[in-house]
Scaffold this motif. Structure first.
Motif, PDB file in Angstrom:
ATOM      1  N   LEU A   1       0.877  -1.146  -0.071  1.00  0.00           N
ATOM      2  CA  LEU A   1      -0.035   0.002  -0.031  1.00  0.00           C
ATOM      3  C   LEU A   1       0.928   1.255   0.085  1.00  0.00           C
ATOM      4  O   LEU A   1       0.545   2.260  -0.776  1.00  0.00           O
ATOM      5  N   GLN A   2       1.871   1.258   0.802  1.00  0.00           N
ATOM      6  CA  GLN A   2       2.784   2.539   0.931  1.00  0.00           C
ATOM      7  C   GLN A   2       3.490   2.817  -0.687  1.00  0.00           C
ATOM      8  O   GLN A   2       3.686   3.976  -0.929  1.00  0.00           O
ATOM      9  N   TRP A   3       3.775   1.834  -1.240  1.00  0.00           N
ATOM     10  CA  TRP A   3       4.276   1.749  -2.756  1.00  0.00           C
ATOM     11  C   TRP A   3       3.367   2.340  -3.651  1.00  0.00           C
ATOM     12  O   TRP A   3       3.688   3.173  -4.519  1.00  0.00           O
ATOM     13  N   VAL A   4       2.316   1.953  -3.574  1.00  0.00           N
ATOM     14  CA  VAL A   4       1.104   2.397  -4.384  1.00  0.00           C
ATOM     15  C   VAL A   4       0.824   3.932  -3.985  1.00  0.00           C
ATOM     16  O   VAL A   4       0.475   4.637  -4.939  1.00  0.00           O
TER      17      VAL A   4
ATOM     18  N   VAL B   1       8.928  14.021   1.356  1.00  0.00           N
ATOM     19  CA  VAL B   1      10.266  13.853   1.257  1.00  0.00           C
ATOM     20  C   VAL B   1      10.531  13.108   2.475  1.00  0.00           C
ATOM     21  O   VAL B   1      11.373  12.095   2.347  1.00  0.00           O
ATOM     22  N   PRO B   2      10.229  13.305   3.897  1.00  0.00           N
ATOM     23  CA  PRO B   2      10.336  12.305   4.804  1.00  0.00           C
ATOM     24  C   PRO B   2       9.770  10.841   4.702  1.00  0.00           C
ATOM     25  O   PRO B   2      10.440   9.839   5.114  1.00  0.00           O
ATOM     26  N   PHE B   3       8.928  10.734   3.892  1.00  0.00           N
ATOM     27  CA  PHE B   3       8.071   9.436   3.522  1.00  0.00           C
ATOM     28  C   PHE B   3       9.074   8.720   2.591  1.00  0.00           C
ATOM     29  O   PHE B   3       9.373   7.453   3.101  1.00  0.00           O
ATOM     30  N   SER B   4       9.852   9.302   1.632  1.00  0.00           N
ATOM     31  CA  SER B   4      10.552   8.900   0.899  1.00  0.00           C
ATOM     32  C   SER B   4      11.846   8.287   1.508  1.00  0.00           C
ATOM     33  O   SER B   4      12.295   7.278   1.395  1.00  0.00           O
TER      34      SER B   4
ATOM     35  N   ILE C   1      14.198   3.885  -7.075  1.00  0.00           N
ATOM     36  CA  ILE C   1      13.987   4.821  -8.134  1.00  0.00           C
ATOM     37  C   ILE C   1      12.706   5.654  -8.035  1.00  0.00           C
ATOM     38  O   ILE C   1      12.475   6.899  -8.149  1.00  0.00           O
ATOM     39  N   LEU C   2      11.444   4.990  -7.383  1.00  0.00           N
ATOM     40  CA  LEU C   2      10.432   5.608  -7.167  1.00  0.00           C
ATOM     41  C   LEU C   2      10.564   6.561  -6.191  1.00  0.00           C
ATOM     42  O   LEU C   2      10.033   7.995  -5.943  1.00  0.00           O
TER      43      LEU C   2
END
Length: 129
Positions: A3-6, A49-52, A94-95
């Motif tokens: 879910l987090q990647w979606v 930004v912090p999530f990534s 990359i995402l």
């Protein structure tokens, strides 16, 4: 976990759409409205930004603690699963990088547009004098 990647993929898609919208040629009145609207969205959208960054740390940690499948001890299916997990990790990295990079692009585009508006106002004032 998926879910987090979606969510991150949708955020990158939305950011890309905003960047395209900002770079399309449009009349000054429409452009200033779009830039002001996107500028209002930028601050709450900074969560990406912090999530990534957290997701990149998660990818790094999983990469460091992944069982290495090489040699004669692995079956073909285990080796395929290992390679598939490596490809997924690379895609997700990359995402994450793309989300931060596109956010920065949008920020800079808005900042440049605001500076151009400010310079045009300044030029207009000097012409009036």
């Amino acid at each position: 976990m998926a879910l987090q990647w979606v969510i991150l993929a949708y955020v990158v898609a939305a950011e890309t759409a905003l960047a395209v919208l900002l770079t399309l040629p449009s009349p000054k009145a429409v452009r200033s409205r779009i830039v002001s609207l996107v500028s209002l969205i930028l601050q709450p959208a900074l969560f990406v930004v912090p999530f990534s960054g957290f997701q990149l740390l998660d990818i790094y940690w999983k990469n460091e603690h992944r069982l290495i499948c090489s040699g004669d001890t692995c079956t073909a299916s285990e080796r395929d699963r290992y390679e598939k997990s490596i490809y997924k990790a690379q895609r997700n990295a990359i995402l994450c990088a793309a989300s931060c990079l596109v956010y920065w692009f949008i920020y800079r585009i808005c900042k440049y547009n605001r500076e151009i508006e400010r310079m045009e106002e300044l030029e207009k004032r000097f012409k009036e004098e």
